[in-house]
Design a protein around this motif. Structure first.
Motif, PDB file in Angstrom:
ATOM      1  N   PRO A 119       0.807  -1.228   0.000  1.00 33.89           N
ATOM      2  CA  PRO A 119       0.000   0.000   0.000  1.00 33.89           C
ATOM      3  C   PRO A 119       0.836   1.273   0.000  1.00 33.89           C
ATOM      4  O   PRO A 119       1.881   1.353   0.651  1.00 33.89           O
ATOM      5  CB  PRO A 119      -0.807  -0.121   1.300  1.00 33.89           C
ATOM      6  CG  PRO A 119       0.032  -0.970   2.176  1.00 33.89           C
ATOM      7  CD  PRO A 119       0.718  -1.952   1.273  1.00 33.89           C
ATOM      8  N   ARG A 120       0.370   2.249  -0.752  1.00 35.83           N
ATOM      9  CA  ARG A 120       0.902   3.611  -0.695  1.00 35.83           C
ATOM     10  C   ARG A 120      -0.239   4.517  -0.265  1.00 35.83           C
ATOM     11  O   ARG A 120      -1.326   4.462  -0.833  1.00 35.83           O
ATOM     12  CB  ARG A 120       1.486   4.023  -2.044  1.00 35.83           C
ATOM     13  CG  ARG A 120       2.763   3.260  -2.376  1.00 35.83           C
ATOM     14  CD  ARG A 120       3.421   3.737  -3.651  1.00 35.83           C
ATOM     15  NE  ARG A 120       4.668   3.024  -3.877  1.00 35.83           N
ATOM     16  CZ  ARG A 120       5.460   3.209  -4.930  1.00 35.83           C
ATOM     17  NH1 ARG A 120       5.111   4.101  -5.852  1.00 35.83           N
ATOM     18  NH2 ARG A 120       6.586   2.537  -5.064  1.00 35.83           N
ATOM     19  N   ILE A 121       0.039   5.351   0.747  1.00 32.38           N
ATOM     20  CA  ILE A 121      -1.014   6.066   1.462  1.00 32.38           C
ATOM     21  C   ILE A 121      -0.880   7.567   1.245  1.00 32.38           C
ATOM     22  O   ILE A 121       0.205   8.136   1.376  1.00 32.38           O
ATOM     23  CB  ILE A 121      -0.945   5.747   2.965  1.00 32.38           C
ATOM     24  CG1 ILE A 121      -1.104   4.237   3.200  1.00 32.38           C
ATOM     25  CG2 ILE A 121      -2.004   6.522   3.732  1.00 32.38           C
ATOM     26  CD1 ILE A 121      -0.862   3.812   4.636  1.00 32.38           C
ATOM     27  N   THR A 122      -1.994   8.202   0.928  1.00 32.21           N
ATOM     28  CA  THR A 122      -2.111   9.652   0.820  1.00 32.21           C
ATOM     29  C   THR A 122      -3.113  10.119   1.865  1.00 32.21           C
ATOM     30  O   THR A 122      -4.172   9.513   2.012  1.00 32.21           O
ATOM     31  CB  THR A 122      -2.613  10.052  -0.580  1.00 32.21           C
ATOM     32  OG1 THR A 122      -1.687   9.572  -1.553  1.00 32.21           O
ATOM     33  CG2 THR A 122      -2.770  11.554  -0.711  1.00 32.21           C
ATOM     34  N   VAL A 123      -2.778  11.185   2.600  1.00 34.83           N
ATOM     35  CA  VAL A 123      -3.651  11.687   3.659  1.00 34.83           C
ATOM     36  C   VAL A 123      -4.053  13.118   3.316  1.00 34.83           C
ATOM     37  O   VAL A 123      -3.205  14.014   3.239  1.00 34.83           O
ATOM     38  CB  VAL A 123      -2.962  11.652   5.037  1.00 34.83           C
ATOM     39  CG1 VAL A 123      -3.939  12.086   6.129  1.00 34.83           C
ATOM     40  CG2 VAL A 123      -2.427  10.256   5.332  1.00 34.83           C
ATOM     41  N   GLY A 124      -5.345  13.337   3.073  1.00 34.19           N
ATOM     42  CA  GLY A 124      -5.839  14.658   2.726  1.00 34.19           C
ATOM     43  C   GLY A 124      -5.900  15.588   3.922  1.00 34.19           C
ATOM     44  O   GLY A 124      -5.776  15.170   5.086  1.00 34.19           O
ATOM     45  N   ALA A 125      -6.118  16.870   3.653  1.00 35.67           N
ATOM     46  CA  ALA A 125      -6.134  17.876   4.711  1.00 35.67           C
ATOM     47  C   ALA A 125      -7.280  17.682   5.695  1.00 35.67           C
ATOM     48  O   ALA A 125      -7.229  18.182   6.821  1.00 35.67           O
ATOM     49  CB  ALA A 125      -6.220  19.274   4.092  1.00 35.67           C
ATOM     50  N   ASP A 126      -8.322  16.968   5.299  1.00 36.93           N
ATOM     51  CA  ASP A 126      -9.440  16.697   6.196  1.00 36.93           C
ATOM     52  C   ASP A 126      -9.319  15.342   6.887  1.00 36.93           C
ATOM     53  O   ASP A 126     -10.243  14.912   7.576  1.00 36.93           O
ATOM     54  CB  ASP A 126     -10.762  16.772   5.441  1.00 36.93           C
ATOM     55  CG  ASP A 126     -10.844  15.773   4.297  1.00 36.93           C
ATOM     56  OD1 ASP A 126      -9.810  15.148   3.973  1.00 36.93           O
ATOM     57  OD2 ASP A 126     -11.938  15.615   3.729  1.00 36.93           O
TER      58      ASP A 126
END
Length: 503
Positions: free
Chosen positions: A331-338
């Motif tokens: 897995p590659r994870i992106t975390v948004g501002a919310d």
């Protein structure tokens, strides 16, 4: 007339962990923690779906400004992979290029309006280039060569210089981004491909170090000079090391040893303190990239799931569902501002490839199939556009208009609203307006949180924004009660307001 509000105390700006709105490397930033200042799509709404070069599998997408770029493996015999560049807002193809006969052009970064790419020939002497994103022309070709490895990418100093693994004795190089020359080089021993990963926090460069038959540890280098500062204790595990590591927004290093434990380490200025360990479920994918929440909690794979950890104690807070029905995941994870997560599962069984949107407590919001995504993760760029790609002939973007006003009702002036709720615990929302004309990018916008002692706590936004009304959520779960200040900067204007966290 400018509305300028001035702090009654001296502001000290920290550059330890500034996160831009672009996706400049694998993991999004030089800490490789997946954090973005943008709010990503809340539903699987296709923003555009455009043709690109047919590829046997997907590679990581990189974003800078209004362009996105990736590599496409168009042939296996001979192995060939040109670059493709698309407009981020429309998906239209801008150009395709290959810079050598049967070249395998692997993107390793996109920053300061330059695409950095290497000709990956699996020989450990890869040529690398800086490319003009406007037309695909070569800006420079370096006189130096790079180490093998299909999954690593560059990281960047604040001035734009690159840190990359060089060939032979130049196994760490700081490269001048203007001409491709070395600023300094350093030798280190690594056991195998996959261990090239580096991260930058403040003025310290962190790397893996150790051979197949010697202990593996984390090394800390002075980013300006290349001088070794210190090493961690040996981290037991297998002889090889292919799983990368990441650094959280508070400087904690999260490293999984192949065949060993997950370690949380903290740099104390003279060495490393071990905060906690955890035994992950195996097998673990070697192309994974971790994620960090706005409250400094961390998201790390274990088996076929993502686990949510308390960054201070290592307690497991939440678990996702299994992200694949068979095999293992990368897995590659992106975390948004919310706080929402976007996860490319990187399934080892290609047909099980998917992209997931998860809540901050790891409940599935939506998912879509994306086969052959084990080298590819979601990239979140300007205005919340999430770009993904797998095999086949298309590149796809998702977007929903969260937190942005309609272009038909653009704000007339620059303004910052009082956060709501206030007082708050642990989250609050901050709204602001950027004036301008339709589809005309503004000057750089910065929204920064400070504590009562004028120390920078967190950078929520540092990027160019289109005119519109924006809303950003700040989760202060990792901070103590007290008065905090939030400062908005745009085109020479500064507005400061205060808020109160009560726990």
């Amino acid at each position: 007339m400018k509305n300028i509000f001035i702090f009654f105390f001296l502001i000290v700006i920290s550059t330890a962990s500034v996160i831009s709105g672009d996706w400049i490397t694998i993991g999004g930033n030089s800490q490789r923690n997946g954090q973005s200042v943008d709010i990503g799509p809340s539903s699987a709404t296709v923003y555009w779906n455009k043709p690109t070069l047919s590829s046997y599998w997907g590679m990581q997408v990189f974003i800078y400004g209004d362009k996105c770029v990736t590599s496409r493996y168009t042939s296996l015999s001979p192995l060939t992979a040109p670059l493709v560049c698309h407009n981020l807002n429309t998906g239209d193809s801008l150009w395709t290029r290959n810079y050598a006969p049967n070249g395998v052009m692997v993107v390793m970064g996109f920053n300061n309006n330059k695409i950095y790419v290497r000709n990956f020939q699996q020989q450990g002497v890869d040529s690398f280039y800086a490319i003009n994103p406007d037309n695909g022309n070569i800006i420079w070709k370096s006189n130096f060569t790079l180490e093998r490895g299909i999954t690593w990418a560059a990281i960047f100093a604040p001035n734009g210089d690159l840190f990359v693994p060089g060939s032979g004795t130049k196994s760490i190089m700081r490269i001048n981004h203007t001409n491709g020359d070395t600023v300094w080089t350093k030798y280190r021993i690594i056991p195998n491909t996959g261990a090239e990963t580096m991260c930058l926090y403040g003025n310290t460069l962190y790397t893996w170090e150790g051979s197949l038959v010697t202990p593996k540890r984390i090394a800390a280098f002075d980013a300006n000079t290349g001088a070794i500062k210190y090493y961690s204790a040996a981290l037991p595990g297998d002889g090889d090391q292919e799983i990368p590591f990441s650094i959280g927004p508070n400087g904690t290093i999260y490293a999984i040893r192949d065949g060993g434990l997950l370690y949380a380490l903290k740099d104390n200025g003279t060495g490393f303190n071990q905060l906690w360990t955890y035994q992950p479920v195996t097998p673990l994918g070697t192309y994974s990239q971790f994620g960090a929440g706005r409250d400094s909690t961390v998201y790390i794979p274990s088996g076929r799931r993502i686990l949510h950890f308390n960054h201070q104690t290592g307690a497991v807070l939440d678990s996702s569902e299994e992200l694949s029905s068979s095999g293992y995941i990368n897995p590659r994870i992106t975390v948004g501002a919310d706080g929402k997560l976007y996860v490319g599962n990187g399934a080892s069984v290609p047909s099980d490839g998917k992209v997931f949107c998860l809540s901050s407590n790891l409940q599935t919001i939506w998912s879509v199939p994306l086969a052959y995504n084990y080298y590819s993760g979601p990239a979140l760029g300007t205005n919340g556009i999430l770009v993904v790609n797998g095999n086949g002939t298309n590149i796809i973007a998702y977007r929903t208009s969260v937190g942005v006003s309609s272009n038909n009702n653009l704000p007339a002036g620059f303004s910052l609203e009082q956060n709501y709720p206030n007082p708050f615990n642990p989250s609050t929302k901050i709204k602001f307006n950027i004036p301008g004309k339709n589809n005309v990018s503004s000057s750089n916008v910065r929204l920064v949180i400070y504590d009562i002692l004028s120390r920078e706590v967190e950078t929520l936004i540092d990027k160019n924004l289109y005119p519109g009304s924006y809303e950003v959520e700040w989760n202060a779960a990792g901070y103590t009660s007290g008065i905090y200040f939030y400062k908005l900067e745009y085109a020479g204007n500064i507005i400061v307001k205060n808020m109160t966290l009560i726990k």
